[in-house]
Enzyme design. Structure first.
Site, PDB file in Angstrom:
ATOM      1  CB  ALA A   1      39.518  78.258  -1.888  1.00  8.42           C
ATOM      2  CG  ASP A   2      37.816  76.910   3.775  1.00  7.36           C
ATOM      3  OD1 ASP A   2      37.155  76.259   2.923  1.00  7.36           O
ATOM      4  OD2 ASP A   2      37.274  77.525   4.704  1.00  7.36           O
ATOM      5  CB  SER A   3      40.010  71.811   3.185  1.00 10.09           C
ATOM      6  OG  SER A   3      39.457  72.032   4.464  1.00 10.09           O
TER       7      SER A   3
ATOM      8  CG  ASP B   1      35.779  77.913   0.516  1.00 11.64           C
ATOM      9  OD1 ASP B   1      34.559  77.941   0.788  1.00 11.64           O
ATOM     10  OD2 ASP B   1      36.600  78.716   0.987  1.00 11.64           O
ATOM     11  CG  MET B   2      40.033  73.656  -2.110  1.00  9.75           C
ATOM     12  SD  MET B   2      40.312  74.443  -3.710  1.00  9.75           S
ATOM     13  CE  MET B   2      41.161  73.125  -4.568  1.00  9.75           C
TER      14      MET B   2
END
Length: 76
Positions: free
Chosen positions: A34-36, A38-39
């Site tokens: 996950a990337d930012s 996605d978070m």
């Protein structure tokens, strides 16, 4: 369906990964990729699905699937 299974399903759908790759100890960024963005999207999905509100400080502390499950269970 218990909290873990719901979280696993939501993560698998959002990150387009096999749910079998998701374990309680999986790190959301390191293990699941996950990337930012996605978070942020994940937190919005979790808030909607479970009817909770998560402040940014709490969200920043979430590292593993178990962290998310514990947060949701403590709010329900």
């Amino acid at each position: 369906m218990d909290t873990y299974e719901k979280v696993k399903s939501l993560l698998a759908e959002q990150l387009t990964i096999n749910p079998e790759k998701i374990a309680m100890e999986s790190e959301i960024v390191a293990d699941l990729g996950a990337d930012s963005l996605d978070m942020v999207e994940m937190m919005m999905s979790m808030e909607e699905e479970f009817g909770i509100t998560v402040d940014e400080d709490k969200a920043a502390e979430l590292k593993t699937v178990a962290d998310i499950v514990a947060l949701i269970d403590s709010n329900n």
